[in-house]
Write an enzyme that holds these catalytic residues in place. Structure first.
Site, PDB file in Angstrom:
ATOM      1  N   CYS A 257       0.804  -1.239   0.000  1.00  0.00           N
ATOM      2  CA  CYS A 257       0.000   0.000   0.000  1.00  0.00           C
ATOM      3  C   CYS A 257       0.828   1.276   0.000  1.00  0.00           C
ATOM      4  O   CYS A 257       0.846   2.008  -0.980  1.00  0.00           O
ATOM      5  CB  CYS A 257      -0.942  -0.016   1.197  1.00  0.00           C
ATOM      6  SG  CYS A 257      -2.116  -1.376   1.110  1.00  0.00           S
ATOM      7  N   LEU A 258       1.525   1.556   1.103  1.00  0.00           N
ATOM      8  CA  LEU A 258       2.133   2.881   1.256  1.00  0.00           C
ATOM      9  C   LEU A 258       3.177   3.223   0.191  1.00  0.00           C
ATOM     10  O   LEU A 258       3.229   4.372  -0.243  1.00  0.00           O
ATOM     11  CB  LEU A 258       2.724   3.043   2.662  1.00  0.00           C
ATOM     12  CG  LEU A 258       1.713   3.050   3.815  1.00  0.00           C
ATOM     13  CD1 LEU A 258       2.351   3.557   5.092  1.00  0.00           C
ATOM     14  CD2 LEU A 258       0.478   3.865   3.494  1.00  0.00           C
TER      15      LEU A 258
END
Ligand code: NAD
Length: 413
Positions: A257-258
């Site tokens: 994700c990040l």
């Protein structure tokens, strides 16, 4: 109900099990036969879903590589990956291909919900047109919505059930229909006015984390030069009862994700003549962290009179976060590659990662990794690993997570 899930990975599998536990029939469709075969055998590959939990609902859960059975579903949730291309632009390949497969079997009256993280406009501009090639109209002949997944792998206090679920329908009735579905597995639904608002809310959450982690990482690089203990500073600041939120420095960002999601928004922003400086800057600072950590290791070995070349370095924790075995984008891999290029002899210990992809190394036992090492490097601090023992036994320790602060024998990030 009969519910279809396209993409039965970290996001799709917990959803599939949750709906099956509520008494619904679930069909999970995935292009990876290893996953469908494992599920058919009752074997889970996602830490948050122990195999016995899967086996308890096996009679309601079908896993297949064939999409035909989606035609008999009331709702289909799309949870396929949304990675970046080599040029760091959104790669909607898996999403477009899953949507095309779904279009082949789409039925009047079905509900389709996209859960994959993506830029605002994807549901309306990319998913709807492909599904409408069938002649069925979104919002009239079938329902369409976006609802971002907020699962935090390895976390048990906030689950699908008690984490509020954001939801934006293409039309009011699309939203109503999707809300009724998610009420089966979530206590609180947060309706927003459009799929775009829901898509952007997920990106905002992830960008918020990325920017704050980058800020504290930058301060950590500064305190390193100033000779100030960053952890002491954070502990002190965190005593403020309002207006401060604790973020901790680390070796960089990992996971699906990040390191990826924020760039979906910066790419989209360019179409609107805007450069999203915070996103780019946070990405830049966080990408630098593995290099900072390696130079710290070099310095610490140097102080011990040793070069990196030929030194044995024991790395503890190679997944991207504690308690999980996911090594996607893990900064530990970057750090190991950089140290390896400098000639270090690297061993690792990680109870969640028995072996590494594209690497011959296997996880050594705690003792084997520690014995004879010149330096221990704590990259990810898994629960259950005795970090105090590492601090006591290794000649020197570089601790990138601040877990051995009490021992005063290690060098912190
Ligand atoms: N992992 C997380 O913590 C997390 C949290 C929130 C949101 N998300 C988002 O959810 C989405 C899925 O992430 P994930 O972590 O579950 O990924 P994952 O790789 O674990 O699972 C995705 C699955 O989709 C399958 N797949 C790929 N192409 C397909 C296709 N055309 N048809 C059917 N299946 C296909 C893959 O084989 C894989 O099993 C991504 O957009 C991600 O950003 C992930």
């Amino acid at each position: 109900m009969r519910i279809g899930i396209m993409g039965i990975g970290y996001v799709g599998l917990p959803l599939a099990v949750a709906f099956a536990e509520q008494g619904h029939d679930v069909v999970g469709v995935d292009v990876d036969p290893r996953k469908t075969e494992a599920l058919t055998r009752g074997e889970s590959y996602v830490e948050d879903i122990p195999s016995p939990r899967l086996q308890a609902v096996a009679h309601r859960l079908e896993a297949t590589t064939r999409a035909a059975s989606l035609s008999r579903c009331d709702a289909v949730l799309v949870c396929v990956p949304t990675p970046l291309t080599a040029n760091r632009e959104p790669d909607l390949g898996p999403l477009v291909s899953a949507t095309r497969v779904l279009a082949d079997v789409l039925q009047r009256g079905q509900l389709v919900v996209l859960e994959s993280t993506t830029y605002p406009g994807t549901t309306r501009e990319r998913v709807a047109p492909i599904l409408e090639e069938t002649g069925l109209l979104a919002g009239r002949d079938f329902h369409l919505a976006f609802s971002p997944e907020r699962v935090d792998p390895g976390r048990s206090d906030y689950t699908l059930r008690n984490t509020p679920k954001v939801l934006g329908g293409l039309t009011e009735s699309c939203g109503d229909r999707a809300e009724a579905l998610y009420r089966e597995v979530c206590d609180e639904i947060v309706r927003v006015s459009s799929p775009e608002a829901a898509e952007l809310s997920k990106l905002l959450e992830n960008i918020f984390r990325s920017v704050n982690i980058a800020m504290v990482n930058e301060i950590a690089m500064l305190t390193d030069r100033m000779g100030i203990d960053i952890w002491e500073v954070i502990d002190a600041a965190a005593t403020k009862p309002y207006g401060f939120m604790r973020f901790e420095p680390g070796p960089g960002m990992g996971g699906h994700c990040l390191p990826v999601d924020p760039f979906y928004l910066s790419w989209r922003a360019r179409e609107f003549d805007l450069t999203t400086e915070f996103i780019e800057l946070a990405g830049k600072v966080n990408q630098q962290m593995p290099y900072h950590c390696v130079s710290k290791v070099e310095r610490v070995l140097n102080e011990a009179g040793k070069p990196v070349n030929g030194s044995r370095i024991a790395v503890f924790g190679v997944s991207y976060k504690p308690g999980v075995g996911d090594v996607r984008e893990s900064p530990a891999l970057k750090i190991m590659a950089l140290l390896g290029a400098l000639g270090a002899d690297i061993a690792y210990h990680d109870p969640h990662v028995p072996s590494l992809p594209h690497d011959d190394r296997r996880s050594e036992s705690f003792d084997d990794a520690l014995d004879g090492c010149d330096l221990a490097l704590i990259v990810t601090a898994h629960p259950g690993v005795d970090h105090d023992a590492i601090a006591q036994r290794a000649p020197v320790v570089v601790d990138l997570r601040g877990v051995t602060r009490g021992t005063r024998r290690s060098v912190l990030l």
